[in-house]
Design an enzyme around this catalytic site. Structure first.
Site, mmCIF file in Angstrom:
data_model
loop_
_atom_site.group_PDB
_atom_site.id
_atom_site.type_symbol
_atom_site.label_atom_id
_atom_site.label_comp_id
_atom_site.label_asym_id
_atom_site.label_seq_id
_atom_site.Cartn_x
_atom_site.Cartn_y
_atom_site.Cartn_z
ATOM 1 N N ASP A 29 4.069 -5.036 -1.641
ATOM 2 C CA ASP A 29 3.413 -5.744 -0.365
ATOM 3 C C ASP A 29 3.285 -7.162 -0.762
ATOM 4 O OD1 ASP A 29 3.024 -3.101 0.765
ATOM 5 O OD2 ASP A 29 1.082 -2.949 -0.078
ATOM 6 N N GLU A 30 4.238 -7.477 -1.297
ATOM 7 C CA GLU A 30 4.374 -9.128 -1.367
ATOM 8 C C GLU A 30 4.721 -10.041 -0.469
ATOM 9 O OE1 GLU A 30 5.864 -6.897 -3.496
ATOM 10 O OE2 GLU A 30 5.194 -6.844 -5.534
ATOM 11 N N LYS A 72 8.284 -8.675 1.097
ATOM 12 C CA LYS A 72 9.487 -8.748 0.789
ATOM 13 C C LYS A 72 10.382 -8.624 2.134
ATOM 14 C CE LYS A 72 8.721 -4.899 -1.527
ATOM 15 N NZ LYS A 72 7.306 -5.109 -1.828
ATOM 16 N N ALA A 92 7.418 2.742 1.297
ATOM 17 C CA ALA A 92 7.454 1.272 1.623
ATOM 18 C C ALA A 92 7.106 0.863 3.120
ATOM 19 C CB ALA A 92 9.190 1.049 1.717
ATOM 20 N N GLY A 93 6.349 -0.096 3.480
ATOM 21 C CA GLY A 93 6.015 -0.610 4.612
ATOM 22 C C GLY A 93 6.272 -2.220 4.735
ATOM 23 N N HIS A 94 7.408 -2.648 5.263
ATOM 24 C CA HIS A 94 7.905 -3.880 5.250
ATOM 25 C C HIS A 94 7.678 -4.438 6.482
ATOM 26 C CE1 HIS A 94 10.712 -3.202 1.409
ATOM 27 N NE2 HIS A 94 9.492 -2.723 1.105
ATOM 28 N N GLN A 123 8.317 -1.352 -3.372
ATOM 29 C CA GLN A 123 7.431 -1.545 -4.043
ATOM 30 C C GLN A 123 7.460 -2.586 -5.036
ATOM 31 O OE1 GLN A 123 9.368 1.667 -3.835
ATOM 32 N NE2 GLN A 123 7.914 1.858 -2.122
ATOM 33 N N ARG A 182 -6.498 -2.917 0.806
ATOM 34 C CA ARG A 182 -5.847 -3.307 -0.581
ATOM 35 C C ARG A 182 -7.009 -3.672 -1.560
ATOM 36 N NH1 ARG A 182 -0.793 -6.002 2.624
ATOM 37 N NH2 ARG A 182 0.256 -3.964 3.059
ATOM 38 N N LYS A 229 1.868 -16.038 1.155
ATOM 39 C CA LYS A 229 0.502 -16.078 1.659
ATOM 40 C C LYS A 229 -0.222 -16.951 0.910
ATOM 41 C CE LYS A 229 -0.791 -11.803 3.198
ATOM 42 N NZ LYS A 229 -1.049 -10.391 3.278
ATOM 43 N N GLY A 284 2.329 -18.149 6.193
ATOM 44 C CA GLY A 284 1.929 -17.349 7.586
ATOM 45 C C GLY A 284 3.073 -16.150 7.564
HETATM 46 P P1 GDP Z 1 6.302 -5.860 1.765
HETATM 47 O O1 GDP Z 1 5.978 -4.226 1.774
HETATM 48 O O2 GDP Z 1 6.514 -6.445 0.333
HETATM 49 O O3 GDP Z 1 7.211 -6.140 2.758
HETATM 50 O O4 GDP Z 1 4.957 -6.494 2.392
HETATM 51 P P2 GDP Z 1 3.904 -5.792 3.547
HETATM 52 O O5 GDP Z 1 4.712 -6.069 5.008
HETATM 53 O O6 GDP Z 1 3.649 -4.584 3.232
HETATM 54 O O7 GDP Z 1 2.798 -7.003 3.280
HETATM 55 C C1 GDP Z 1 2.584 -8.146 3.522
HETATM 56 C C2 GDP Z 1 1.794 -8.538 4.793
HETATM 57 O O8 GDP Z 1 1.438 -10.045 4.646
HETATM 58 C C3 GDP Z 1 2.150 -8.343 6.083
HETATM 59 O O9 GDP Z 1 1.280 -7.836 7.007
HETATM 60 C C4 GDP Z 1 2.808 -9.730 6.355
HETATM 61 O O10 GDP Z 1 2.896 -9.754 7.928
HETATM 62 C C5 GDP Z 1 2.073 -10.496 5.884
HETATM 63 N N1 GDP Z 1 2.593 -11.909 5.435
HETATM 64 C C6 GDP Z 1 3.729 -12.175 4.820
HETATM 65 N N2 GDP Z 1 3.835 -13.478 4.443
HETATM 66 C C7 GDP Z 1 2.481 -14.308 4.731
HETATM 67 C C8 GDP Z 1 2.144 -15.356 4.617
HETATM 68 O O11 GDP Z 1 2.555 -16.122 3.932
HETATM 69 N N3 GDP Z 1 1.048 -15.465 5.171
HETATM 70 C C9 GDP Z 1 0.237 -14.506 5.504
HETATM 71 N N4 GDP Z 1 -1.287 -14.937 6.059
HETATM 72 N N5 GDP Z 1 0.486 -13.198 5.707
HETATM 73 C C10 GDP Z 1 1.894 -12.922 5.395
HETATM 74 P P1 IMO Z 2 6.134 -1.772 -0.321
HETATM 75 O O1 IMO Z 2 7.650 -1.674 -0.293
HETATM 76 C C1 IMO Z 2 2.243 -0.851 -2.302
HETATM 77 C C2 IMO Z 2 1.778 2.644 -4.401
HETATM 78 C C3 IMO Z 2 0.972 3.906 -3.794
HETATM 79 C C4 IMO Z 2 0.492 4.620 -4.995
HETATM 80 C C5 IMO Z 2 1.746 4.683 -5.845
HETATM 81 C C6 IMO Z 2 2.661 5.851 -6.041
HETATM 82 O O2 IMO Z 2 5.649 -1.667 1.008
HETATM 83 O O3 IMO Z 2 5.707 -2.730 -0.820
HETATM 84 P P2 IMO Z 2 4.213 6.922 -3.956
HETATM 85 O O4 IMO Z 2 3.798 7.355 -2.349
HETATM 86 O O5 IMO Z 2 5.310 5.997 -4.000
HETATM 87 O O6 IMO Z 2 4.229 8.115 -5.107
HETATM 88 O O7 IMO Z 2 2.810 6.312 -4.397
HETATM 89 O O8 IMO Z 2 2.622 3.518 -5.483
HETATM 90 N N1 IMO Z 2 2.815 2.375 -3.418
HETATM 91 C C7 IMO Z 2 2.863 1.295 -2.855
HETATM 92 N N2 IMO Z 2 2.070 0.088 -2.908
HETATM 93 N N3 IMO Z 2 3.382 -0.968 -1.423
HETATM 94 C C8 IMO Z 2 4.436 -0.183 -1.475
HETATM 95 O O9 IMO Z 2 5.545 -0.266 -0.845
HETATM 96 C C9 IMO Z 2 4.153 1.220 -2.051
HETATM 97 N N4 IMO Z 2 4.677 2.104 -2.121
HETATM 98 C C10 IMO Z 2 3.983 3.144 -2.948
HETATM 99 O O10 IMO Z 2 -0.215 3.240 -3.110
HETATM 100 O O11 IMO Z 2 -0.321 3.632 -5.900
HETATM 101 MG MG MG Z 3 4.487 -3.164 2.263
#
Ligand code: GDP
Ligand code: IMO
Ligand code: MG
Length: 423
Positions: A13-14, A16, A39-41, A221, A302, A328, A410
């Site tokens: 959840d960085e 990506k 994953a949730g991007h 991840q 989180r 962020k 943002g």
């Molecule tokens: P991913 O799984 O690495 O693609 O990341 P996620 O989408 O799960 O989580 C990142 C969250 O931070 C999402 O809700 C994005 O919309 C949000 N986000 C990404 N970049 C920024 C940023 O620079 N600032 C803020 N406030 N939010 C951000």
């Molecule tokens: P993105 O791509 C954050 C975590 C789960 C759990 C562990 C194992 O959005 O960054 P799994 O369902 O893979 O067997 O779960 O890994 N996890 C993540 N945490 N972002 C993710 O994906 C994740 N995918 C799995 O919360 O701790």
């Molecule tokens: Mg994610």
């Protein structure tokens, strides 16, 4: 040409998805190489927000080839739901997405097994996303898996054998379940999957590289969730690190180019497992609230903490990161001071290498830096960065030994600052 890789350096959840979307105009092909619908991007642009699970984050920028590689595990039903929702919002994928026939399938019983194993672990549960990731990869490695290519011939037979095996395990775990409805929908989704370009993606990608096309591999991840190098057993079931791109796409190591390592200006983790810099106080709550730190797939809160440079250095080493991307930054806008963990105190010893065991006896050693206390979300250019923010960047670059090339201020595509300093 070489394959550039973008991957998470923390616990996922960085950000990506956002950055892959931002970088996509510079590439011909965007490919996922591991993970699955765990994953949730998240991507935001033109006032709209999209959350992608199995689909690569390159689909919103026209004219690109998007690939789901062999290292991915695919749930046809979740994929269908995702692709149909995208089509409904005007983004038809059928012409721009290819899927490896070697990608493994997540069966309905994999999802049930995931839940059953978690229930059996009780307090010690991993806190998985419940998408059947572990059981699907387990079947792959134990040579019992079913692949996307299998749906093209005699699938029912293979499915019946796999399902019967899963049912025996579920019986031994005394786990009750009903998959009739789920199974029917899942089978319908197989027909939908067949309408996509199912290919040997390793050939496609290598041909494209030979033709001079550029490829961006999108990690899922994060490194600290890697099956080998993460905080085992609280990890996911794939190699999330750069090497996973070689096996997950069929790309030779010498064909890897830039490795973009992405991290948040602080740190989060969702699910169980060690997290040395986790904050259980008001500061942690503030980061969670301001950063809207709730899982994009599961909605789970989180866990939040300060940036951990011991873990980050480890991730940079394992991946051979060439460029850093800090996300962020704006979430820390309001803080008077900001902490960064530079070592761990383990029973009186200061340790700077990420250790085998990370337990409660470990205490983070922090450096405290002045906060910038300036709103960064509208900044367009690095010339606007406050002095304290520049000092934070310089501190990170010196500690980590890799330049920070992109700063995100943002969630929107536009809220991205590419820094222009030389390599
Ligand atoms: P991913 O799984 O690495 O693609 O990341 P996620 O989408 O799960 O989580 C990142 C969250 O931070 C999402 O809700 C994005 O919309 C949000 N986000 C990404 N970049 C920024 C940023 O620079 N600032 C803020 N406030 N939010 C951000
Ligand atoms: P993105 O791509 C954050 C975590 C789960 C759990 C562990 C194992 O959005 O960054 P799994 O369902 O893979 O067997 O779960 O890994 N996890 C993540 N945490 N972002 C993710 O994906 C994740 N995918 C799995 O919360 O701790
Ligand atoms: Mg994610």
């Amino acid at each position: 040409m070489k394959v550039d890789v973008l991957l998470g350096l923390q616990w996922g959840d960085e950000g990506k998805g956002k950055i892959v979307d931002v970088l996509t105009p510079g590439y011909d092909v965007i490919a996922r190489f591991q993970g699955g619908p765990n994953a949730g991007h998240t991507l935001e642009f033109n006032g709209k927000k999209y959350i992608l699970r199995s689909v690569p984050s390159g689909i919103f920028q026209g004219g690109k080839v998007n690939v789901i590689g062999n290292g991915v595990v695919l749930d046809p039903l979740l994929f269908k739901q995702e692709a149909e929702a995208l089509a409904a919002s005007g983004h038809d994928l059928t012409k721009r997405l290819s899927i490896s026939k070697k990608a493994h399938l997540i069966l309905p019983t994999h999802r049930i097994l995931d839940a059953a194993y978690e229930a059996a672990k009780g307090e010690g549960k991993i806190g998985t996303t419940g998408k059947g990731i572990g059981p699907a990869y387990t079947d792959k490695v134990s040579r019992n898996g079913l692949r996307v290519g299998d749906i093209l011939h005699d699938f029912e037979e293979k499915y019946t054998v796999a399902k019967a095996r899963h049912e025996r395990i579920l019986k031994s775990l005394n786990y009750s379940y009903d998959i009739k409805e789920l199974e029917a929908e899942w089978f319908e989704a197989l027909e939908y999957l067949k309408t996509f370009n199912l290919i040997d993606s390793e050939h496609m990608i290598n041909h494209m590289l030979k033709e001079g096309k550029s490829v961006l591999a999108e990690g899922a991840q994060g490194t600290m969730l890697d099956i080998d190098f993460g905080s085992y057993p609280f990890v996911t079931s794939s190699n999330t690190v750069c090497a996973g791109c070689c096996t997950g796409l069929g790309v030779a190591p010498r064909n890897i180019g830039e490795v973009y390592g992405i991290f948040k200006a602080y740190c989060t983790r969702v699910g169980s497992g060690p997290f040395p810099t986790e904050l259980h106080d008001d500061t942690g709550e503030t980061i969670c609230r301001v950063g809207k730190e709730f899982g994009s797939v599961t909605g789970r809160k989180r866990r939040c903490g300060w940036i951990d440079l011991v873990a980050l250095k480890y991730s940079i080493m394992i991946n051979g990161v060439t460029k850093l991307i800090m996300m962020k930054s704006d979430v820390l806008d309001g803080f008077e001071t900001i902490k960064a963990c530079v070592a761990y105190n383990i029973k009186g010893n200061e340790v700077t290498e990420f250790p085998y065991e990370v337990d409660d006896s470990l205490e983070p050693v922090y450096v405290e830096l002045p906060g910038w206390q300036t709103e960064m979300t509208k900044m367009q250019n690095e010339d606007e960065f406050p002095e304290e923010f520049n000092a934070y960047l310089t501190f990170l670059e010196e500690e980590l030994g890799v330049p920070v090339k992109i700063v995100s201020v943002g969630p929107d595509r536009e809220q991205t600052i590419i820094r222009y300093q030389e390599d």
